[in-house]
Design a protein around this motif. Structure first.
Motif, PDB file in Angstrom:
ATOM      1  N   ALA A  10       0.314  -0.970  -0.044  1.00  0.00           N
ATOM      2  CA  ALA A  10      -0.072   0.029   0.117  1.00  0.00           C
ATOM      3  C   ALA A  10       0.330   1.418  -0.218  1.00  0.00           C
ATOM      4  O   ALA A  10       1.040   2.266  -0.878  1.00  0.00           O
ATOM      5  CB  ALA A  10      -1.003   0.257   1.568  1.00  0.00           C
ATOM      6  N   GLY A  11       1.882   1.697   0.868  1.00  0.00           N
ATOM      7  CA  GLY A  11       2.393   2.382   0.951  1.00  0.00           C
ATOM      8  C   GLY A  11       3.716   2.994  -0.356  1.00  0.00           C
ATOM      9  O   GLY A  11       3.780   3.648  -1.232  1.00  0.00           O
ATOM     10  N   LEU A  12       3.611   1.395  -0.990  1.00  0.00           N
ATOM     11  CA  LEU A  12       5.146   1.933  -2.498  1.00  0.00           C
ATOM     12  C   LEU A  12       3.708   2.317  -3.395  1.00  0.00           C
ATOM     13  O   LEU A  12       4.043   3.219  -4.329  1.00  0.00           O
ATOM     14  CB  LEU A  12       5.115   0.107  -2.232  1.00  0.00           C
ATOM     15  CG  LEU A  12       6.170   0.452  -1.983  1.00  0.00           C
ATOM     16  CD1 LEU A  12       6.841  -1.633  -2.393  1.00  0.00           C
ATOM     17  CD2 LEU A  12       7.726   1.127  -2.573  1.00  0.00           C
ATOM     18  N   ALA A  30      10.154   6.323   0.962  1.00  0.00           N
ATOM     19  CA  ALA A  30      10.191   6.633   2.358  1.00  0.00           C
ATOM     20  C   ALA A  30       8.572   6.265   2.752  1.00  0.00           C
ATOM     21  O   ALA A  30       8.067   6.055   3.904  1.00  0.00           O
ATOM     22  CB  ALA A  30      10.207   8.359   2.162  1.00  0.00           C
ATOM     23  N   VAL A  31       7.887   6.533   1.424  1.00  0.00           N
ATOM     24  CA  VAL A  31       6.343   5.852   1.843  1.00  0.00           C
ATOM     25  C   VAL A  31       6.402   4.359   1.824  1.00  0.00           C
ATOM     26  O   VAL A  31       5.648   4.202   2.927  1.00  0.00           O
ATOM     27  CB  VAL A  31       5.430   6.888   0.412  1.00  0.00           C
ATOM     28  CG1 VAL A  31       4.164   6.193   1.077  1.00  0.00           C
ATOM     29  CG2 VAL A  31       5.626   7.902   0.928  1.00  0.00           C
ATOM     30  N   GLY A  32       7.414   3.622   1.607  1.00  0.00           N
ATOM     31  CA  GLY A  32       6.999   1.978   1.118  1.00  0.00           C
ATOM     32  C   GLY A  32       7.439   1.735   2.749  1.00  0.00           C
ATOM     33  O   GLY A  32       7.611   0.862   3.198  1.00  0.00           O
ATOM     34  N   PHE A  33       8.933   2.201   3.231  1.00  0.00           N
ATOM     35  CA  PHE A  33       9.255   2.472   4.612  1.00  0.00           C
ATOM     36  C   PHE A  33       8.125   3.109   5.582  1.00  0.00           C
ATOM     37  O   PHE A  33       7.922   1.976   6.514  1.00  0.00           O
ATOM     38  CB  PHE A  33      10.395   3.167   4.752  1.00  0.00           C
ATOM     39  CG  PHE A  33      10.806   3.185   6.130  1.00  0.00           C
ATOM     40  CD1 PHE A  33      12.010   2.163   6.698  1.00  0.00           C
ATOM     41  CD2 PHE A  33      11.444   3.985   6.452  1.00  0.00           C
ATOM     42  CE1 PHE A  33      12.301   1.559   7.875  1.00  0.00           C
ATOM     43  CE2 PHE A  33      11.322   3.609   8.652  1.00  0.00           C
ATOM     44  CZ  PHE A  33      11.874   2.386   8.536  1.00  0.00           C
ATOM     45  N   VAL A  34       7.043   3.714   5.664  1.00  0.00           N
ATOM     46  CA  VAL A  34       6.699   4.417   6.538  1.00  0.00           C
ATOM     47  C   VAL A  34       5.486   2.947   6.270  1.00  0.00           C
ATOM     48  O   VAL A  34       4.998   1.791   7.599  1.00  0.00           O
ATOM     49  CB  VAL A  34       5.932   5.300   6.124  1.00  0.00           C
ATOM     50  CG1 VAL A  34       4.796   5.287   6.902  1.00  0.00           C
ATOM     51  CG2 VAL A  34       6.855   6.537   6.358  1.00  0.00           C
TER      52      VAL A  34
END
Length: 58
Positions: A10-12, A30-34
């Motif tokens: 979902a983040g990716l 960054a969004v994938g890490f979150v």
């Protein structure tokens, strides 16, 4: 699929959808890490108390 996998996917996807331009890779990373961190918290594999430290008793 567990919450960790769902969170990172979902983040990716959200990162790709939200970016257009030169910094797309960094924003997506960054969004994938979150998403990964949130998924780990929901799975119970990551305890925020361990990350930030617990209150010290004096």
């Amino acid at each position: 699929m567990n919450a960790t996998q769902t969170g990172i996917i979902a983040g990716l996807v959200l990162g790709l959808a939200a970016t257009q331009g030169f910094t797309a890779f960094l924003v997506t990373l960054a969004v994938g890490f979150v998403g990964l961190v949130v998924g780990r918290i929901l799975d119970g594999e990551l305890d925020l108390g361990d990350v930030f430290g617990r209150g010290r008793d004096k």
